[in-house]
Motif scaffolding. Structure first.
Motif, short mmCIF file in Angstrom:
data_model
loop_
_atom_site.label_atom_id
_atom_site.label_comp_id
_atom_site.label_asym_id
_atom_site.label_seq_id
_atom_site.Cartn_x
_atom_site.Cartn_y
_atom_site.Cartn_z
N ASP A 116 0.87 -1.18 0.00
CA ASP A 116 0.00 0.00 0.00
C ASP A 116 0.90 1.23 0.00
O ASP A 116 1.82 1.34 0.82
CB ASP A 116 -0.88 -0.01 1.26
CG ASP A 116 -1.66 1.28 1.43
OD1 ASP A 116 -2.66 1.46 0.71
OD2 ASP A 116 -1.26 2.10 2.29
N PHE A 117 0.67 2.16 -0.94
CA PHE A 117 1.53 3.34 -1.04
C PHE A 117 0.70 4.58 -1.34
O PHE A 117 -0.44 4.49 -1.83
CB PHE A 117 2.60 3.15 -2.12
CG PHE A 117 2.04 3.13 -3.52
CD1 PHE A 117 1.93 4.30 -4.26
CD2 PHE A 117 1.61 1.95 -4.09
CE1 PHE A 117 1.40 4.30 -5.54
CE2 PHE A 117 1.08 1.92 -5.37
CZ PHE A 117 0.98 3.10 -6.10
N ARG A 118 1.27 5.73 -1.04
CA ARG A 118 0.66 7.02 -1.39
C ARG A 118 1.55 7.74 -2.39
O ARG A 118 2.78 7.69 -2.30
CB ARG A 118 0.47 7.89 -0.14
CG ARG A 118 -0.62 7.38 0.78
CD ARG A 118 -0.74 8.22 2.04
NE ARG A 118 0.43 8.05 2.90
CZ ARG A 118 1.34 9.00 3.13
NH1 ARG A 118 1.22 10.19 2.54
NH2 ARG A 118 2.37 8.77 3.93
N LEU A 119 0.90 8.41 -3.34
CA LEU A 119 1.62 9.18 -4.34
C LEU A 119 1.75 10.63 -3.89
O LEU A 119 0.83 11.19 -3.28
CB LEU A 119 0.87 9.16 -5.67
CG LEU A 119 1.23 8.10 -6.70
CD1 LEU A 119 0.34 8.26 -7.93
CD2 LEU A 119 2.70 8.17 -7.10
N VAL A 120 2.88 11.23 -4.23
CA VAL A 120 3.01 12.68 -4.11
C VAL A 120 2.39 13.27 -5.38
O VAL A 120 2.95 13.15 -6.46
CB VAL A 120 4.48 13.10 -3.98
CG1 VAL A 120 4.58 14.63 -3.96
CG2 VAL A 120 5.09 12.50 -2.72
N CYS A 121 1.21 13.86 -5.24
CA CYS A 121 0.47 14.32 -6.42
C CYS A 121 1.07 15.62 -6.97
O CYS A 121 1.67 16.41 -6.23
CB CYS A 121 -1.00 14.53 -6.07
SG CYS A 121 -1.83 12.98 -5.66
#
Length: 734
Positions: free
Chosen positions: A566-571
Motif C-alpha cells: 500500500d503506497f501514497r503518491l506525491v500528487c
C-alpha cells in the motif's frame, strides 16, 4: 364509438383495437402477478386482484374522442389528453387506491408524496390539468369500455395490500411488463418468449460432473477447493439468507452455485441470479456457468443469460431472456440489480416481478455497492426473502458482515444468525492458507512518480501496479515505458473492444511465464479477474481494495512470500488524487496504525472499515435514503440509490462511427459501446472533443474524440497527456 383504438397504425402494421390491447394487458398482468404471488406470504389473491384491476383500466382515457382522433391516423403525435387520469379516477371511485397508484405510475413512474399532497383537495394521484375533463366524461369512458367488451370492476372491500414500497414496485412491474410487452409485440419489436425449463436437478448433476473432471494442478489447493464445493453443496437451504466467506481461488463461483441449485430444488424456485460488481468480470463467470450447467441440446445463451450493456444478442428472444430476467440463470451487474430494487421509472422496474421465488448470489459483496446504500438495500432484501420467498447468498473473499453492525441494520443480526455455507473449521484452514499466500505491507512516506517506478521495477515480477485515477495510471505507464521497462497498460482510457484484447494479452503473458514486466492499471482489474502476479502495488484507497488486489497476487499460492504494498503518491499537475477515496484511505491508514492489518481476518477488517466509513462520512446519506423510502418519495429514492454516481459522457473514439452519426445513419448500439469511452464532464472542455448528438447537459449526449488514440497501450490518454502537459506548462490555455 365503434372499435375504439389503443395504438395508431404504422404501415405496414395496422392499428390495434382498444379491446385487444386491454385484454392482452389484463391477461399478461394477471399472469405475471399470479406467478409472483405463488411465492407471496401475504394475501396473494388480493395482490393479483389489485394488478388486474389496474391493467383493465390503465388505458381508459384513450377512449376520449380527442385521443381517438389521433389514434385513427398514421401519427406519432402525443395524445392531447393524458390518458392515465381516467383510469385513476375510475379506480379511486371504487376505493381501489392501490390499483389507481399503479395506473398513475405506468408511464410517469411512482409518485413523490410531498408533490401529491400539494395537489388540490380530491385530486390525489390525479393529473390536475385534465382532471375536470375526466370527471365530466368518465361515465362516457366507462360506457365505451364496457361496450368494447372490456371487464368492469366493482368496489373493493376495505382491506388493501399493505403499503410496502417493495411490494408496490413488484405490482407495478407486473402491469408495466404486460403493457410494454403487448405494445412492443404489436409493433413487431418483441416476440412471445417461453423461457426454458429450469431442470434444476439435471443441472446440479451436470455441475457435479464438471467439478469431477476439472484438472488437478496443486494438490493442497485443489483439496481445499473440493471441500469448499462439498460444504456449500451440502449446506442447509434454511435460513433464507446465507453468507459465504471464502478467499479468492477457493472456487466460490461453482460452490455457491451448487448451494443455489439445491435451494432451487428444495424451494421450487423460478430462477437464479448471479450479481457481480463489474461488467468486465461477468463474461468469465458466464463462460464457467455455461460450460458447467447447460444440458445437451440446449443453447447456452438461453440457459445462462448475461445482462449488461456490453452483452451481444443474436435475436430478440435472447435479448428478452437477459434484459427482462427470464432465463433460468441470469448473470447481471450490481448496478442493474440494486438500482432496480429502488427504481421508480416503469421501464427500469419492468423486470422486477421476476425476482419473487428466485435465488440470488451477490458475489464480491464488499464491492457491490457503496457502503451508505446497504442499510436500505438490506431492508429490501429482507422484505424479498421474507415476503416473496427469496433465497440470498452474500459472498466475498473479504466478506464484511455489516448486518451485525447497528450502523447498518436495526436491530443488528446476532453473530451466526446468518450462517456461513462453509464450516467454521474449514474457514479457519482457508484463512491460514490465505495468510501464507500474501502479506499486506504499507510504505509510510509518499512517493514521487520516479520513486514509485524505481521501487516497482526493483521487485520480482510479474508485477501489478494499480493507481486510483485513469490519468495517473496512463502517466506512470508512459514514463515507465519511456525508461525502457516492459509495461502493459489497462484502464477505462481504452474502449471495451481494446480492453478485451489487452486482458487476453495479460493472461497469455502470465500463462507463458514472462516475469520482468508490469501491468499498470486502475481498479477495473482488482476484483474478479483471474490474474496471478508475483508482486502487487496498490495506491492507497480502501481496505477492501487492498485485500482484493491481494487476490490477483499469488492467486493459487504459487509464489512464496508474495507481498502487496500500500503506497501514497506525491500528487502534482499530472498525478491526481481521487476525491472518492479520501475517507476509505484515512480508514485504511487508521487500521494500519492500530495493527489490525495482518491480525484481523479479511472479513473482520472489511466490516470494521465499513463501520468507520459510514460513521465518518456516509451516515447522513444512508439516513436520507431510508427516510425517502419511508415517506413514499419514490423519485428521490431512485435518485439516492444510484450505485454509480458518475457525471460522465460517452465519447466515440472511432472516427468512422462519428461520421456515420453525423450522416444520420443507423449505427449498431453494440458497436457504439465497444468503441467509446466514458469521460468526466469537467474534462470535456479541456480535452479535444466535440458534441455529436444531444445537448451538453444531457446524460445521453454523444461526443467524438479529436486527438490521437492508441488502441494497444494508452487509449485516449495518448492524445490527452500532451494536451494536459501543455496546460501544465502554459503552452495551451484551457
Amino acid at each position: 364509438m365503434s372499435d375504439p383504438l389503443a395504438h395508431s397504425p404504422r404501415p405496414p402494421i395496422a392499428s390495434q383495437k382498444y379491446c385487444d390491447h386491454v385484454g392482452n394487458v389484463g391477461r399478461g398482468a394477471a399472469r405475471n402477478a399470479s406467478a409472483a404471488a405463488t411465492f407471496y406470504t401475504g394475501d396473494s389473491a388480493q395482490f393479483v386482484d389489485v394488478v388486474r384491476a389496474a391493467a383493465d383500466y390503465h388505458d381508459l382515457g384513450k377512449l376520449d374522442e380527442a385521443n381517438q382522433e389521433v389514434l385513427r391516423r398514421v401519427s406519432r403525435d402525443p395524445l392531447p389528453i393524458r390518458h392515465e387520469d381516467a383510469g385513476i379516477a375510475a379506480l379511486l371511485q371504487l376505493r381501489r387506491r392501490e390499483s389507481a397508484i399503479l395506473v398513475a405510475a405506468h408511464h410517469a413512474g411512482l409518485f413523490g408524496q410531498a408533490a401529491e399532497m400539494e395537489k388540490p383537495e380530491g385530486r390525489l394521484f390525479r393529473i390536475p390539468e385534465v382532471a375536470d375533463r375526466t370527471d365530466r366524461c368518465l361515465d362516457d369512458y366507462l360506457r365505451a369500455h364496457e361496450e368494447a367488451a372490456c371487464p368492469a370492476w366493482s368496489e373493493l372491500p376495505p382491506n388493501q395490500i399493505h403499503r410496502c414500497g417493495f411490494t408496490r414496485r413488484v405490482a407495478l412491474s407486473c402491469l408495466v411488463d404486460a403493457d410494454h410487452g403487448d405494445t412492443a409485440h404489436n409493433y413487431g419489436r418483441e416476440v412471445a418468449v417461453v423461457p426454458p425449463d429450469p431442470r434444476w436437478e439435471e443441472r446440479l448433476a451436470a455441475l457435479d460432473r464438471f467439478i469431477a473432471n476439472l484438472p488437478r494442478v496443486n494438490p493442497a489447493r485443489d483439496d481445499l477447493r473440493q471441500r469448499v464445493f462439498e460444504c456449500c453443496r451440502a449446506a442447509p437451504i434454511e435460513p433464507a439468507i446465507r453468507s459465504c466467506d471464502a478467499p479468492v481461488g477457493s472456487g466460490k463461483t461453482t460452490a455457491v452455485m451448487a448451494h443455489l441449485l439445491q435451494a432451487a430444488i428444495g424451494k421450487n424456485l423460478r430462477r437464479i441470479f448471479v450479481v457481480l460488481p463489474y461488467t468486465n468480470i461477468i463474461r468469465q463467470s458466464v463462460e464457467i456457468y455455461r460450460d458447467a450447467l447447460v444440458l445437451p441440446g440446449e443453447r447456452p445463451e438461453d440457459i445462462v443469460a448475461e445482462h449488461h450493456h456490453r452483452a451481444e444478442f443474436q435475436d430478440l428472444e435472447l435479448r428478452q431472456l437477459a434484459t427482462l430476467w427470464r432465463a433460468p440463470i441470469v448473470v447481471t451487474t450490481a448496478v442493474q440489480f440494486f438500482e432496480t430494487l429502488g427504481a421508480s421509472h416503469p421501464a427500469r422496474l419492468r423486470k422486477l416481478h421476476e425476482l419473487p421465488g428466485s435465488a440470488v448470489f451477490v458475489d464480491e459483496t464488499h464491492a457491490a455497492i457503496p457502503s451508505h446504500l446497504w442499510p436500505q438495500m438490506w431492508k429490501w432484501l429482507e422484505t424479498w426473502t421474507r415476503d416473496w420467498r427469496g433465497h440470498l447468498v452474500l459472498a466475498s473473499g473479504s466478506l464484511p458482515r455489516f448486518w451485525e453492525l447497528e450502523e447498518f441494520v436495526d436491530p443488528p443480526r446476532a453473530p451466526n444468525e446468518i450462517p456461513d455455507l462453509v464450516t467454521e473449521d474449514l474457514r479457519h484452514e482457508l484463512e491460514a492458507a490465505e495468510q501464507v499466500r500474501t502479506r499486506l505491507r504499507r510504505l509510510d512516506n509518499g512517493l514521487t512518480s520516479q520513486e514509485l517506478i524505481d521501487l516497482v521495477t526493483s521487485q520480482p515480477g510479474p508485477r501489478l501496479l494499480i493507481l486510483n485515477t485513469v490519468q495517473s495510471a496512463a502517466v506512470i505507464a508512459e514514463r515507465m515505458r519511456n525508461q525502457g521497462h516492459h509495461v502493459v497498460h489497462l484502464s477505462t482510457a481504452l474502449a471495451p473492444a481494446h480492453r478485451d484484447l489487452i486482458v487476453t494479452r495479460v493472461k497469455e503473458r502470465l500463462r507463458l511465464g514472462f516475469n520482468d514486466w508490469t501491468l499498470v492499471a486502475t481498479s477495473c482489474v482488482e476484483a474478479g479477474m483471474n490474474f496471478s502476479f508475483r508482486t502487487g502495488f496498490r495506491e492507497s484507497a480502501g481496505v477492501a481494495n487492498l485485500i482484493q488486489v491481494s487476490g490477483r497476487v499469488s492467486r493459487g499460492g504459487e509464489h512464496s512470500e508474495a507481498v502487496v504494498w500500500d503506497f501514497r503518491l506525491v500528487c502534482d499537475a499530472m498525478l491526481r488524487e481521487h476525491p472518492g477515496f479520501r475517507i476509505p484511505r484515512s480508514v485504511l491508514a487508521r487500521l494500519f496504525d492500530q495493527g489490525a492489518i495482518g491480525s484481523l481476518s479479511p472479513s473482520d477488517l472489511t466490516k470494521e472499515a465499513m463501520r468507520l466509513e459510514v460513521t465518518d462520512r456516509f451516515e447522513d446519506r444512508a439516513c436520507a435514503l431510508q427516510d425517502a423510502e419511508e415517506t413514499f418519495e419514490y423519485p428521490t429514492v431512485s435518485k439516492l440509490c444510484r450505485v454509480i454516481e458518475a457525471d460522465t459522457r460517452t465519447v466515440l473514439i472511432d472516427p468512422e462511427l462519428a461520421r456515420a452519426l453525423l450522416r444520420k445513419e443507423q449505427v449498431d448500439r453494440r458497436r457504439l459501446i465497444l468503441y467509446s469511452v466514458q469521460m468526466w464532464t469537467d474534462k470535456l472542455t479541456k480535452l479535444p472533443t466535440h458534441l455529436l448528438v444531444g445537448e451538453p447537459n444531457d446524460p445521453q449526449a454523444l461526443y467524438a474524440w479529436d486527438a490521437p488514440y492508441d488502441p494497444d497501450f494508452l487509449g485516449y490518454m495518448a492524445g490527452a497527456i500532451p494536451m494536459l502537459e501543455g496546460l501544465r506548462d502554459g503552452i495551451f490555455v484551457a
